[in-house]
Design a protein around this motif. Sequence first.
Motif, short mmCIF file in Angstrom:
data_model
loop_
_atom_site.label_atom_id
_atom_site.label_comp_id
_atom_site.label_asym_id
_atom_site.label_seq_id
_atom_site.Cartn_x
_atom_site.Cartn_y
_atom_site.Cartn_z
N GLN A 174 4.52 -11.13 7.13
CA GLN A 174 4.33 -9.96 7.99
C GLN A 174 5.66 -9.24 8.18
N GLY A 175 5.64 -7.95 7.92
CA GLY A 175 6.86 -7.16 8.13
C GLY A 175 7.87 -7.23 7.00
N GLY A 176 7.56 -7.98 5.96
CA GLY A 176 8.49 -8.11 4.84
C GLY A 176 8.53 -6.85 3.98
N LEU A 177 9.58 -6.77 3.17
CA LEU A 177 9.75 -5.59 2.32
C LEU A 177 9.85 -5.98 0.85
N TYR A 178 9.31 -5.13 0.01
CA TYR A 178 9.55 -5.19 -1.43
C TYR A 178 10.17 -3.87 -1.85
N LYS A 179 11.42 -3.92 -2.28
CA LYS A 179 12.15 -2.71 -2.67
C LYS A 179 11.99 -1.60 -1.64
N GLY A 180 12.20 -1.97 -0.39
CA GLY A 180 12.20 -0.98 0.68
C GLY A 180 10.84 -0.59 1.24
N LYS A 181 9.77 -1.08 0.61
CA LYS A 181 8.42 -0.70 1.06
C LYS A 181 7.73 -1.91 1.69
N LYS A 182 7.01 -1.67 2.76
CA LYS A 182 6.46 -2.79 3.52
C LYS A 182 5.34 -3.52 2.76
N LEU A 183 5.40 -4.83 2.77
CA LEU A 183 4.33 -5.63 2.18
C LEU A 183 3.04 -5.34 2.97
N GLY A 184 1.95 -5.25 2.25
CA GLY A 184 0.70 -4.88 2.91
C GLY A 184 0.39 -3.40 2.79
N THR A 185 1.30 -2.66 2.11
CA THR A 185 1.02 -1.23 1.90
C THR A 185 0.93 -0.89 0.42
N PHE A 186 0.92 -1.91 -0.44
CA PHE A 186 0.84 -1.66 -1.88
C PHE A 186 -0.60 -1.58 -2.36
N GLY A 187 -1.42 -2.47 -1.86
CA GLY A 187 -2.79 -2.57 -2.36
C GLY A 187 -3.74 -1.62 -1.64
N ASP A 188 -5.04 -1.83 -1.88
CA ASP A 188 -6.06 -1.00 -1.24
C ASP A 188 -6.24 -1.40 0.21
N VAL A 189 -6.06 -2.68 0.45
CA VAL A 189 -6.23 -3.20 1.80
C VAL A 189 -5.40 -4.48 1.89
N ALA A 190 -4.89 -4.77 3.08
CA ALA A 190 -4.16 -6.02 3.28
C ALA A 190 -4.72 -6.72 4.50
N ALA A 191 -4.64 -8.04 4.49
CA ALA A 191 -5.11 -8.81 5.65
C ALA A 191 -4.14 -9.94 5.86
N MET A 192 -4.05 -10.38 7.11
CA MET A 192 -3.06 -11.44 7.38
C MET A 192 -3.41 -12.21 8.63
N SER A 193 -2.94 -13.43 8.63
CA SER A 193 -3.06 -14.31 9.79
C SER A 193 -1.88 -14.05 10.72
N LEU A 194 -2.16 -14.08 12.01
CA LEU A 194 -1.09 -14.05 13.03
C LEU A 194 -1.23 -15.32 13.87
N MET A 195 -1.59 -16.38 13.21
CA MET A 195 -1.91 -17.64 13.88
C MET A 195 -0.64 -18.34 14.39
N SER A 196 -0.81 -19.25 15.30
CA SER A 196 0.28 -19.80 16.11
C SER A 196 1.44 -20.40 15.33
N MET A 197 1.23 -20.76 14.06
CA MET A 197 2.33 -21.35 13.31
C MET A 197 2.95 -20.42 12.28
N LYS A 198 2.41 -19.20 12.17
CA LYS A 198 2.97 -18.25 11.21
C LYS A 198 4.25 -17.62 11.78
N SER A 199 4.92 -16.79 10.97
CA SER A 199 6.13 -16.18 11.53
C SER A 199 5.74 -15.13 12.57
N PHE A 200 4.66 -14.41 12.35
CA PHE A 200 4.10 -13.59 13.43
C PHE A 200 3.05 -14.46 14.11
N ALA A 201 3.40 -15.01 15.26
CA ALA A 201 2.56 -16.05 15.88
C ALA A 201 2.00 -15.55 17.20
N ALA A 202 0.67 -15.46 17.25
CA ALA A 202 0.03 -14.96 18.48
C ALA A 202 -1.28 -15.71 18.71
#
Length: 443
Positions: A174-202
């Motif tokens: 979450q929030g990572g970059l590839y060549k200056g562009k945010k991961l999750g903005t390359f494809g048609d859709v992105a999905a991610m966990s924000l579960m308690s042990m991930k780096s974005f933990a909620a």
Amino acid sequence: MEKKLALLGGTPVVQEQFPESLFKWPIITKEDEDAALDVIRNNLYSLNGITEKFQEEFAAWQGTEYAVAFCNGTMSLAAAMFAIGLGAGDEIICPTKTYWASITGAANLGATAVFCNINEMLSMDPNDIERCITPNTKAIMVVHYVGYPCDMDAIMPIAKKYNLKVIEDVSHAQGGLYKGKKLGTFGDVAAMSLMSMKSFAAGELGILVTDNRRYYERALAYAHYDRNNAKYITESEELAPYFNLPLGGVKGRANQLCTALARVQLKYYDERCAEIRKAMNYFWDLLEGEKGIYAIRVDESTGSNMAGWYSPLGGYRPEELGGLAPDKFCEAVRAELAGHRVCFPGGNLCLHTHNLFKDYDAYNLGKPTRVAFNSRDVREEDEKCRPSEQICCVSVPWFKHYDTKWIELYAAAYKKVIANYRELLEEEDATKNKGGRWHGTTD
Ligand SMILES: *Cc1c(COP(=O)(O)O)cnc(C)c1O
């Protein structure tokens, strides 16, 4: 420093207890507590106001038009597959080394997982994608594994050439970059966990992001209903007759205890990740050039980064250490750390080796679900993912703070084992246990 390895009776490199804050995650302050208490005191779990605010803030941060929160990452990924219209007989390509939830949702739609190999950076190998493509292929599931951004410059042109949809699983990045562009903005859709042990933990939370209005509305329709849906599903005529019931037959909306927490976490997330990266880069700088282990990281001068460096792993080359098995290497490192449970043969086991993808018949059709609706038996292709099973990795400490004294101590433990690896060699070694696990935790 004493030379004799702690595992063989020497003195461990690290003997005192590490400071709790070095690894503690997520960082919780009074602001988080107040946000959670507001939900508890006012019984707001199932309403939508806080979640709506979080979605707006997350979309703005992500740089996408839309964001939809779900009860967990697994559900957000299932909704992403539904959103792009994945259905019976379709194939979706996924790296074999990832957490199962990247792809298990495909079977619920009658679609077939096709596994491709990873490379030495534990990342989807773009050179293996075309092997997996057939006229049935509909999509690629890109996973930015342990925060390492996939080679999007290679993957996106392949998707374009074959007219495939791309879903990004950003659960590790979450929030990572590839060549200056945010991961999750390359494809048609992105999905991610924000579960308690991930780096974005909620707590338990997932989120889907996209710029595509139709996919956004379909994702909502999959797992949301009624008051959460009606006012947003405005453009898709295909959905209009149905939106007050969830088309996926599941209840996937977020619990506001988690979205309240996530709103506070989001405010500080980037700065906290920057500190993690500073700490982790320092750790790997200290191990640069050591035999047997190599960093899974990117050169930040390219504009890419490792996001929150979730679940950090190092690549492991037993052949550089006389064939020392990864589990033995890790045991020796842990002994230097006075038993601190940080170093294990790492990563998720390769999915193509799990029985769920071989013979499980969820629909009682007398055929394995993975191939029940497909015109070919893709399980025959799984053999070609053998090379991924041979790629070893070991876990390293996930530092949350740039505390040079402690980072140097931990690096010294790894170095001591590497310097003395010969003492650990046994006849039966030769990488008998490559390690790995089916779940997502660190031990
Ligand atoms: C954790 C994880 C998921 C699933 O998320 P949950 O919130 O646990 O449901 C999906 N994909 C990857 C790569 C993950 O690590």
